[in-house]
Each structure stands twice: as structure tokens, then as C-alpha cells.
Design a protein around this motif. Structure first.
Motif, mmCIF file in Angstrom:
data_model
loop_
_atom_site.group_PDB
_atom_site.id
_atom_site.type_symbol
_atom_site.label_atom_id
_atom_site.label_comp_id
_atom_site.label_asym_id
_atom_site.label_seq_id
_atom_site.Cartn_x
_atom_site.Cartn_y
_atom_site.Cartn_z
ATOM 1 N N ASN A 167 68.027 -133.114 -81.235
ATOM 2 C CA ASN A 167 68.034 -133.167 -79.766
ATOM 3 C C ASN A 167 67.370 -131.949 -79.150
ATOM 4 O OD1 ASN A 167 69.363 -135.665 -79.217
ATOM 5 N ND2 ASN A 167 71.274 -134.754 -79.940
ATOM 6 N N GLN A 187 60.561 -143.885 -77.504
ATOM 7 C CA GLN A 187 61.702 -144.289 -78.321
ATOM 8 C C GLN A 187 61.605 -143.703 -79.724
ATOM 9 O OE1 GLN A 187 64.178 -146.011 -76.846
ATOM 10 N NE2 GLN A 187 62.959 -145.963 -74.971
ATOM 11 N N THR A 246 67.641 -140.505 -79.279
ATOM 12 C CA THR A 246 68.944 -140.427 -78.634
ATOM 13 C C THR A 246 68.792 -140.321 -77.115
ATOM 14 O OG1 THR A 246 69.067 -138.007 -78.753
ATOM 15 C CG2 THR A 246 69.864 -139.253 -80.664
ATOM 16 N N TYR A 247 69.844 -140.738 -76.410
ATOM 17 C CA TYR A 247 69.820 -140.742 -74.945
ATOM 18 C C TYR A 247 69.630 -139.338 -74.382
ATOM 19 C CZ TYR A 247 71.526 -141.145 -70.144
ATOM 20 O OH TYR A 247 71.658 -141.077 -68.788
ATOM 21 N N GLY A 248 70.294 -138.351 -74.998
ATOM 22 C CA GLY A 248 70.244 -136.989 -74.469
ATOM 23 C C GLY A 248 68.844 -136.410 -74.465
ATOM 24 N N ARG A 290 66.019 -138.061 -74.741
ATOM 25 C CA ARG A 290 65.131 -138.872 -73.887
ATOM 26 C C ARG A 290 65.246 -138.437 -72.437
ATOM 27 N NH1 ARG A 290 66.499 -143.337 -77.156
ATOM 28 N NH2 ARG A 290 68.099 -144.016 -75.690
ATOM 29 N N THR A 291 66.466 -138.172 -71.991
ATOM 30 C CA THR A 291 66.671 -137.729 -70.609
ATOM 31 C C THR A 291 65.950 -136.414 -70.353
ATOM 32 O OG1 THR A 291 68.835 -138.810 -70.553
ATOM 33 C CG2 THR A 291 68.403 -137.137 -68.879
ATOM 34 N N ARG A 292 66.049 -135.476 -71.289
ATOM 35 C CA ARG A 292 65.384 -134.182 -71.121
ATOM 36 C C ARG A 292 63.869 -134.337 -71.137
ATOM 37 N NH1 ARG A 292 67.710 -130.198 -75.481
ATOM 38 N NH2 ARG A 292 66.476 -128.703 -74.271
#
Length: 366
Positions: free
Chosen positions: A23, A154, A159-161, A163-165
Motif C-alpha cells: 500500500n 486495478q 487494494t482500496y486504500g 487506489r484512493t491515494r
């Protein structure tokens, strides 16, 4: 020996994709985000294409509107088509990257051709056909870059975390690029003068196109090259081939009727989801408003407010306001929530847009 080789291969595979399983904003991910600078084509096209076609080329308003309409209709078809094809074209270079690489020279060339102005051509039909075709080819090339490029997110960020960053970093890069692009474009265009002191827009737009063409076309090649595409599992491969894997592991061909029914079921489930439907309508209306504003703001400043030389200044201020308001709205969302922030944003935008109708010539500073 075979067991050792298998272990080495497994270890090698882990090493190959290890950089994309954590991440952290590592170098490949940051480089991927920097590809957002290529999106300056959107801001330049949205703000300046209408004034260019109307004032510089001399295309009638009805033809200019139809050029944009035809382009958007074609875009509506090419976006899902490119997504479908890039899902189903595995090869030695991956599924996504060939679309990005092969569309790059087309994107570079058509961006320059879009901003050519032909002094000796006055036939409205010929001009309409030329700019419609060039715009369609240009935006199809943009789609062939953007859709696969976004799909690579993707693989770069599982991971969502993270991707958000990464999305947040992309937007920051894009906003900074937008501000610089509209400012630089305005400076370039206004730098070329005729002997009588008037602006040589024909040359200015062409020089700007030559400068921005590589910025728009090439960055995604380098940023996409550092991303490793995730290998598909068996179920995904069979699904892309149009096959269906049963619970017993048996593979059978999916009929055309089953494919159509599955497609309709997906859309029916989406439409029945109230929050999704409302959000889609809100997104559509917001984009409609912004399209109207961006396509006409320079014409509004020039012909309604009578400020011929300040159109670029207004665009720069508008883009700066958008960029610097992002952290402000992030703070407001944390304080009053997303829904209340949406109402506040829509209300303030409505007041501002209605207020524009009460301005008159000489009210530019307001």
C-alpha cells in the motif's frame, strides 16, 4: 530438479509483482499517476475548441454544435467498445498496453491537425467534414489510451486504500497540469502578432498544438510501461472467451441469448439500485452544466462582457479556483457530510450561474 525449478519460478513471480501488492506510493505507482498530465487535452479542447471553430475557422454555430454532437455520439460507442476489446485481447505485451502504444502516434498527429486553419477554404460543408472527422479520430485515439490506462489502475493498486491515494495524486497532477496548460496556451497564442499589432491566431494555435501534442500523446507510454498486468485466472479467461464455468468445473459455451440476458440483468440491477440511479443523474447534470460553461465562457467574456483580451485570464482563474477549492471542499465534507456538501455545492453553483446573467459590459472585474 523440477521441484527446484518450480520453486524458483514461483519466487521469481512473487518478486515480479511484489511492488504492486503493498500500500505504498512507490516509484511505478507515482509514474503511473504522472500520466494524468496527458489529460490537458480535455481542458484545452473544452475551453478553446468552440472559440477556435467559430472565430478563427469561421464555422457557423450550427455546424460547430453538430461537430461536437457527432463526436460525443461516437464517443458513447467507442468507450465501451474499446473496453470490451482490451479485455479480450491477451498477448505477449498484455491486454491494455498495445492499445496505449498503437494509438499514441495517431493521437499526436490528430491533435495538431485539429488546430489547423485553412485560409483559402470557405466551404462550410468541407470545413465541417474535416473537423468532424479529425475530432472523431482524435477522441477515438484518446479513448484507446484512456480506457485501458484506467483499467491498469486495478493492476497497479489491488487494494482500496492505495487506489484512493493514487486517484487523489492523479487528480492533483491533473489540476496542476490544467492550470499550467490554459496559461501557457494563452501566452503562446497571444505571442504572435501581425505587423499591425493584431494577434495572429492562426499561427498561435498551430504553435500551441505542436507544443502540447507530445505532452498529450506520449506520457502514458512511459507510465504504462512500468505497470505489470495481473495474469487472469481460469474463470476470467473462460468468461472473456464467452464460456461459462459451472460449479462442477465443466466449461461450456455461453449462448448469445445467455450473454444478452446477463448484460440486461446487470443494467436492470444497476437501475433498480436507487442510490446509483440518483448519483448517475446528478453526475450527468453536473457534467452537462460544466460542458456548457467551459464551451462558452471565452465567448461570454469576449462578446457579452466585451473583454476580448481577458478570456484566458478568466479560464486560468476558473481552473485555479477549482484546484484550490478541492481541499476546502474536503474539509467541508468532513464537517457536514457528503450529502449536505453536495447540496451546498449545487446551491452555490446555481447562484453564481444565475448571477452571470445580471452582469453587463464593464462588469468584468466582478
Amino acid at each position: 530438479g523440477a521441484g527446484a525449478r518450480g520453486g524458483d519460478e514461483a519466487e521469481e513471480e512473487v518478486d515480479e509483482f511484489a511492488a504492486f501488492r503493498d500500500n505504498k506510493l512507490n516509484v511505478p505507482r507515482v509514474l503511473y499517476c504522472l500520466g494524468a498530465v496527458s489529460r490537458v487535452n480535455n481542458v484545452l479542447q473544452n475551453y478553446y475548441l468552440n472559440p477556435f471553430l467559430l472565430d478563427i475557422v469561421g464555422l457557423k454555430a450550427s455546424y460547430t454544435g453538430n461537430v461536437q454532437l457527432i463526436n460525443q455520439l461516437v464517443n458513447a460507442a467507442t468507450d465501451p467498445l474499446v473496453g470490451y476489446l482490451s479485455d479480450r485481447m491477451p498477448g505477449p505485451f498484455g491486454r491494455r498496453k498495445p492499445f496505449i502504444f498503437l494509438s499514441t502516434p495517431i493521437l499526436w498527429a490528430t491533435w495538431i491537425l485539429l488546430w489547423l486553419q485553412f485560409s483559402g477554404v470557405s466551404d462550410q460543408g468541407a470545413l465541417f467534414a474535416y473537423y468532424a472527422i479529425i475530432l472523431i479520430v482524435l477522441n477515438t485515439a484518446v479513448t484507446c489510451q484512456m480506457v485501458p490506462y484506467r483499467a491498469l489502475l486495478q493492476d497497479a493498486a489491488p487494494t482500496y486504500g492505495i487506489r484512493t491515494r493514487m486517484v487523489a495524486l492523479q487528480e492533483m497532477v491533473a489540476m496542476l497540469a490544467f492550470m499550467l496548460a490554459v496559461f501557457v496556451h494563452g501566452v503562446i497564442v497571444e505571442s504572435f502578432k501581425y505587423d499591425n499589432g493584431s494577434t495572429n491566431y492562426q499561427l498561435g494555435y498551430l504553435v500551441s498544438a505542436l507544443i502540447f501534442a507530445p505532452i498529450i500523446a506520449f506520457p502514458r507510454i512511459g507510465t504504462a510501461a512500468v505497470i505489470k498486468e495481473r495474469p487472469l485466472d481460469v474463470d476470467e479467461l473462460e468468461d472473456l472467451k464467452g464460456n461459462k464455468v459451472g460449479s462442477d468445473g465443466e466449461v461450456r459455451k455461453r449462448s448469445m441469448l445467455e450473454s444478452v440476458v446477463a448484460f440486461l440483468e446487470i443494467w436492470w440491477c444497476a437501475i433498480r439500485f436507487k442510490d446509483f440511479s440518483l448519483l448517475s443523474v446528478a453526475w450527468f447534470m453536473a457534467n452537462l452544466v460544466m460542458s456548457i460553461v467551459t464551451a462558452n465562457i471565452i465567448l461570454y467574456v469576449k462578446y457579452y462582457l466585451g473583454e476580448d483580451s481577458n478570456g484566458t485570464l478568466v479560464v486560468v482563474v476558473l481552473q485555479a479556483g477549482i484546484a484550490f477549492s478541492l481541499p476546502l471542499w474536503a474539509g467541508i465534507i468532513r464537517k457536514i457530510g457528503k450529502k449536505n456538501s453536495l447540496f451546498a455545492g449545487c446551491g452555490s453553483m446555481t447562484v453564481i450561474l444565475v448571477g452571470l446573467f445580471f452582469l453587463k459590459e464593464g462588469d468584468f472585474t466582478i
